[in-house]
Design a protein around this motif. Sequence first.
Motif, PDB file in Angstrom:
ATOM      1  N   ILE A  75      32.092  63.882  70.204  1.00  0.00           N
ATOM      2  CA  ILE A  75      32.142  62.611  69.310  1.00  0.00           C
ATOM      3  C   ILE A  75      33.800  62.265  68.888  1.00  0.00           C
ATOM      4  O   ILE A  75      34.300  61.072  68.861  1.00  0.00           O
ATOM      5  N   ASP A  76      34.415  63.445  68.514  1.00  0.00           N
ATOM      6  CA  ASP A  76      35.920  63.444  68.341  1.00  0.00           C
ATOM      7  C   ASP A  76      36.546  62.830  69.350  1.00  0.00           C
ATOM      8  O   ASP A  76      37.632  62.106  69.108  1.00  0.00           O
ATOM      9  N   CYS A  78      35.645  60.704  71.631  1.00  0.00           N
ATOM     10  CA  CYS A  78      35.303  59.327  71.935  1.00  0.00           C
ATOM     11  C   CYS A  78      36.153  58.395  71.486  1.00  0.00           C
ATOM     12  O   CYS A  78      36.977  58.504  70.705  1.00  0.00           O
ATOM     13  N   CYS A  80      35.708  55.570  69.971  1.00  0.00           N
ATOM     14  CA  CYS A  80      35.106  54.912  68.864  1.00  0.00           C
ATOM     15  C   CYS A  80      35.718  55.752  67.746  1.00  0.00           C
ATOM     16  O   CYS A  80      36.461  56.860  67.859  1.00  0.00           O
ATOM     17  N   GLU A  82      35.713  56.709  63.090  1.00  0.00           N
ATOM     18  CA  GLU A  82      35.047  56.998  62.245  1.00  0.00           C
ATOM     19  C   GLU A  82      34.592  55.538  61.268  1.00  0.00           C
ATOM     20  O   GLU A  82      35.693  54.879  60.891  1.00  0.00           O
ATOM     21  N   ARG A  85      31.225  53.860  64.747  1.00  0.00           N
ATOM     22  CA  ARG A  85      31.052  54.740  65.962  1.00  0.00           C
ATOM     23  C   ARG A  85      30.062  53.952  66.871  1.00  0.00           C
ATOM     24  O   ARG A  85      29.377  53.074  66.563  1.00  0.00           O
ATOM     25  N   ARG A  88      26.012  55.672  71.092  1.00  0.00           N
ATOM     26  CA  ARG A  88      26.041  57.251  71.564  1.00  0.00           C
ATOM     27  C   ARG A  88      26.452  58.126  70.701  1.00  0.00           C
ATOM     28  O   ARG A  88      25.738  59.011  70.018  1.00  0.00           O
ATOM     29  N   CYS A  89      27.609  57.916  69.919  1.00  0.00           N
ATOM     30  CA  CYS A  89      28.157  59.006  68.873  1.00  0.00           C
ATOM     31  C   CYS A  89      27.155  58.822  67.601  1.00  0.00           C
ATOM     32  O   CYS A  89      26.925  59.939  66.940  1.00  0.00           O
ATOM     33  N   TRP A  90      26.674  57.617  67.251  1.00  0.00           N
ATOM     34  CA  TRP A  90      25.886  57.558  66.393  1.00  0.00           C
ATOM     35  C   TRP A  90      24.550  58.098  66.369  1.00  0.00           C
ATOM     36  O   TRP A  90      23.966  58.965  65.540  1.00  0.00           O
ATOM     37  N   LEU A  92      24.127  60.907  68.248  1.00  0.00           N
ATOM     38  CA  LEU A  92      24.612  62.419  68.201  1.00  0.00           C
ATOM     39  C   LEU A  92      24.537  62.823  66.900  1.00  0.00           C
ATOM     40  O   LEU A  92      24.117  63.780  66.399  1.00  0.00           O
TER      41      LEU A  92
END
Length: 122
Positions: A75-76, A78, A80, A82, A85, A88-90, A92
């Motif tokens: 996530i970090d 990526c 996108c 904060e 997002r 995919r990150c959302w 996760l």
Amino acid sequence: MKKLTKLKTKPNLQERRLKENLELLDKIRADAVNDIESLTEDFQHMTLVAESVQRNYRALLAENQLLKSALLSIIDECDCWEGNRCDRCWKLLKTLASDNPEEKPDAARKYRAILSQLRNLE
């Protein structure tokens, strides 16, 4: 020389019962010692099993922490950010936060089913 003769006496029933009781008590005590030894062995086995489960659980927790860290690093890293997002990150993040308690992963559902089956066997 004097001849000694053995006099036959009637068996003493009370004495015989006492001796039989003593023998029976000895057998009971020996059985109790054997039972205690068996119980001790069972407790030692259960202790080994509990220690094994504890080691496996600690290893599982450590592995879960590694997986969580890996997902957070994905996530970090990526593109996108904060507050904005990507899907995919959302997903996760929602999975890591267990946002919806109603929606359990398949593994947890299977584990719960196995537990309920085992409890029904008891």
